[in-house]
Motif scaffolding. Structure first.
Motif, PDB file in Angstrom:
ATOM      1  N   ASP A  18       0.812  -1.223   0.000  1.00 15.78           N
ATOM      2  CA  ASP A  18       0.000   0.000   0.000  1.00 15.78           C
ATOM      3  C   ASP A  18       0.844   1.270   0.000  1.00 15.78           C
ATOM      4  OD1 ASP A  18      -2.182  -1.671   0.037  1.00 15.78           O
ATOM      5  OD2 ASP A  18      -2.623  -1.382   2.168  1.00 15.78           O
ATOM      6  N   ASN A  19       1.909   1.302   0.818  1.00 14.88           N
ATOM      7  CA  ASN A  19       2.763   2.493   0.872  1.00 14.88           C
ATOM      8  C   ASN A  19       3.456   2.735  -0.460  1.00 14.88           C
ATOM      9  OD1 ASN A  19       2.096   2.969   3.535  1.00 14.88           O
ATOM     10  ND2 ASN A  19       3.881   1.912   4.351  1.00 14.88           N
ATOM     11  N   GLN A  20       3.881   1.665  -1.126  1.00 18.47           N
ATOM     12  CA  GLN A  20       4.534   1.819  -2.429  1.00 18.47           C
ATOM     13  C   GLN A  20       3.556   2.409  -3.445  1.00 18.47           C
ATOM     14  OE1 GLN A  20       6.857  -1.614  -3.834  1.00 18.47           O
ATOM     15  NE2 GLN A  20       6.876  -2.366  -1.720  1.00 18.47           N
ATOM     16  N   VAL A  21       2.329   1.885  -3.453  1.00 14.95           N
ATOM     17  CA  VAL A  21       1.317   2.379  -4.393  1.00 14.95           C
ATOM     18  C   VAL A  21       1.053   3.860  -4.142  1.00 14.95           C
ATOM     19  CG1 VAL A  21      -1.094   2.202  -5.119  1.00 14.95           C
ATOM     20  CG2 VAL A  21       0.244   0.119  -4.706  1.00 14.95           C
ATOM     21  N   ALA A  22       0.870   4.241  -2.878  1.00 17.92           N
ATOM     22  CA  ALA A  22       0.591   5.642  -2.539  1.00 17.92           C
ATOM     23  C   ALA A  22       1.751   6.548  -2.941  1.00 17.92           C
ATOM     24  CB  ALA A  22       0.306   5.762  -1.042  1.00 17.92           C
ATOM     25  N   ALA A  23       2.974   6.118  -2.682  1.00 14.63           N
ATOM     26  CA  ALA A  23       4.147   6.935  -3.032  1.00 14.63           C
ATOM     27  C   ALA A  23       4.276   7.089  -4.551  1.00 14.63           C
ATOM     28  CB  ALA A  23       5.413   6.307  -2.450  1.00 14.63           C
ATOM     29  N   ILE A  24       4.007   6.032  -5.292  1.00 16.17           N
ATOM     30  CA  ILE A  24       4.066   6.109  -6.757  1.00 16.17           C
ATOM     31  C   ILE A  24       3.013   7.083  -7.271  1.00 16.17           C
ATOM     32  CG2 ILE A  24       3.569   4.812  -8.883  1.00 16.17           C
ATOM     33  CD1 ILE A  24       5.012   2.399  -7.532  1.00 16.17           C
ATOM     34  N   GLU A  25       1.807   6.980  -6.764  1.00 13.27           N
ATOM     35  CA  GLU A  25       0.729   7.860  -7.229  1.00 13.27           C
ATOM     36  C   GLU A  25       1.019   9.320  -6.887  1.00 13.27           C
ATOM     37  OE1 GLU A  25      -2.735   5.880  -5.587  1.00 13.27           O
ATOM     38  OE2 GLU A  25      -2.994   4.725  -7.440  1.00 13.27           O
ATOM     39  N   ARG A  26       1.602   9.584  -5.696  1.00  9.91           N
ATOM     40  CA  ARG A  26       1.980  10.958  -5.344  1.00  9.91           C
ATOM     41  C   ARG A  26       3.055  11.481  -6.308  1.00  9.91           C
ATOM     42  NH1 ARG A  26       1.926   9.096  -0.156  1.00  9.91           N
ATOM     43  NH2 ARG A  26       4.196   8.942  -0.078  1.00  9.91           N
ATOM     44  N   ALA A  27       4.026  10.640  -6.606  1.00  8.84           N
ATOM     45  CA  ALA A  27       5.159  11.057  -7.433  1.00  8.84           C
ATOM     46  C   ALA A  27       4.768  11.319  -8.885  1.00  8.84           C
ATOM     47  CB  ALA A  27       6.256  10.004  -7.378  1.00  8.84           C
ATOM     48  N   ILE A  28       3.858  10.513  -9.431  1.00  7.66           N
ATOM     49  CA  ILE A  28       3.509  10.708 -10.846  1.00  7.66           C
ATOM     50  C   ILE A  28       2.320  11.658 -11.013  1.00  7.66           C
ATOM     51  CG2 ILE A  28       4.483   8.511 -11.570  1.00  7.66           C
ATOM     52  CD1 ILE A  28       1.665   7.353 -11.710  1.00  7.66           C
ATOM     53  N   GLY A  29       1.689  12.026  -9.902  1.00  8.43           N
ATOM     54  CA  GLY A  29       0.654  13.054  -9.947  1.00  8.43           C
ATOM     55  C   GLY A  29      -0.728  12.593 -10.363  1.00  8.43           C
ATOM     56  N   HIS A  30      -0.953  11.283 -10.468  1.00  8.38           N
ATOM     57  CA  HIS A  30      -2.300  10.796 -10.755  1.00  8.38           C
ATOM     58  C   HIS A  30      -2.439   9.352 -10.276  1.00  8.38           C
ATOM     59  CE1 HIS A  30      -0.062   9.502 -14.367  1.00  8.38           C
ATOM     60  NE2 HIS A  30      -0.891   8.477 -14.387  1.00  8.38           N
ATOM     61  N   LEU A  31      -3.685   8.934 -10.119  1.00 13.96           N
ATOM     62  CA  LEU A  31      -3.949   7.573  -9.669  1.00 13.96           C
ATOM     63  C   LEU A  31      -3.666   6.582 -10.783  1.00 13.96           C
ATOM     64  CD1 LEU A  31      -7.339   8.071  -7.761  1.00 13.96           C
ATOM     65  CD2 LEU A  31      -5.064   7.846  -6.782  1.00 13.96           C
ATOM     66  N   VAL A  32      -3.079   5.473 -10.407  1.00 11.18           N
ATOM     67  CA  VAL A  32      -2.883   4.380 -11.357  1.00 11.18           C
ATOM     68  C   VAL A  32      -4.125   3.509 -11.251  1.00 11.18           C
ATOM     69  CG1 VAL A  32      -1.435   2.409 -11.994  1.00 11.18           C
ATOM     70  CG2 VAL A  32      -0.382   4.457 -11.008  1.00 11.18           C
TER      71      VAL A  32
END
Length: 191
Positions: A18-32
């Motif tokens: 979950d933390n990895q998913v949240a960090a990725i979404e914050r970094a790329i600026g949109h939900l995957v």
């Protein structure tokens, strides 16, 4: 149209991606999109293309023009060689690979390739240093008279010899004694 996939990996069931998913979404600026998030629980010692979820994503989901995002480079492969082979395979398939923990996030770019080559040099240096320290430690232990290797149970030879005397085969003796066949063979002709 370019699609974004996220690959997240943890080593134990006590951990969560979950933390990895949240960090990725914050970094790329949109939900995957949820169906484009590939998560799995598997040891990092397993090569990337031997991980079931990763392999299925590469072989059945990713298409040319897609982007694969990982939070950290170590999520992508077992070691530097595995990471480089995986990135090469994905790049040749037209997939852009992004690792968010690197200054040059696009690993197929010139800067990304340079970073990977530098990491490879450092990884090889570290492997050589570990090998040297291991050899030094083994030599020091030998000089101190320490016996190296697995400890031998004192009664193993007796047990194997007793089973041999009863007329059992090596495999039967191994099964009855709860030993591996290699252990039985080592003790079979011992006195």
């Amino acid at each position: 149209m370019s699609r974004t996939f996220a690959y997240c990996r943890v080593s134990t069931v006590e951990q969560s991606t979950d933390n990895q998913v949240a960090a990725i979404e914050r970094a790329i600026g949109h939900l995957v999109e949820p169906h484009r998030i590939v998560s799995e629980t598997i040891s990092g010692s397993v090569q990337a293309m031997e991980r079931p979820a990763f392999k299925a994503m590469v072989e059945h989901k990713l298409e040319p023009g897609d982007t694969l995002v990982v939070l950290k480079l170590d999520r992508l492969g077992r070691d530097n060689i595995d990471v480089q082979q995986t990135i090469t395979k994905l790049s040749e398939a037209g997939v852009k690979v992004v690792s968010l923990d690197l200054p040059a996030q696009d690993l197929a770019s010139s800067e990304g390739k340079l970073l990977l080559q530098m990491f490879a040099a450092f990884a090889e240096f570290e492997r050589n240093r570990i090998r040297e320290r291991t050899q030094e430690g083994l030599e020091r232990a030998k000089r101190q008279g320490k016996k190296l290797g697995r400890p031998v149970a004192k009664d193993t030879t007796e047990k194997v010899q007793r089973l041999k005397a009863q007329g059992l085969s090596q495999s039967q003796a191994a099964a009855q004694a709860g030993l591996g066949i290699a252990t039985v063979k080592r003790h079979w002709n011992a006195r």
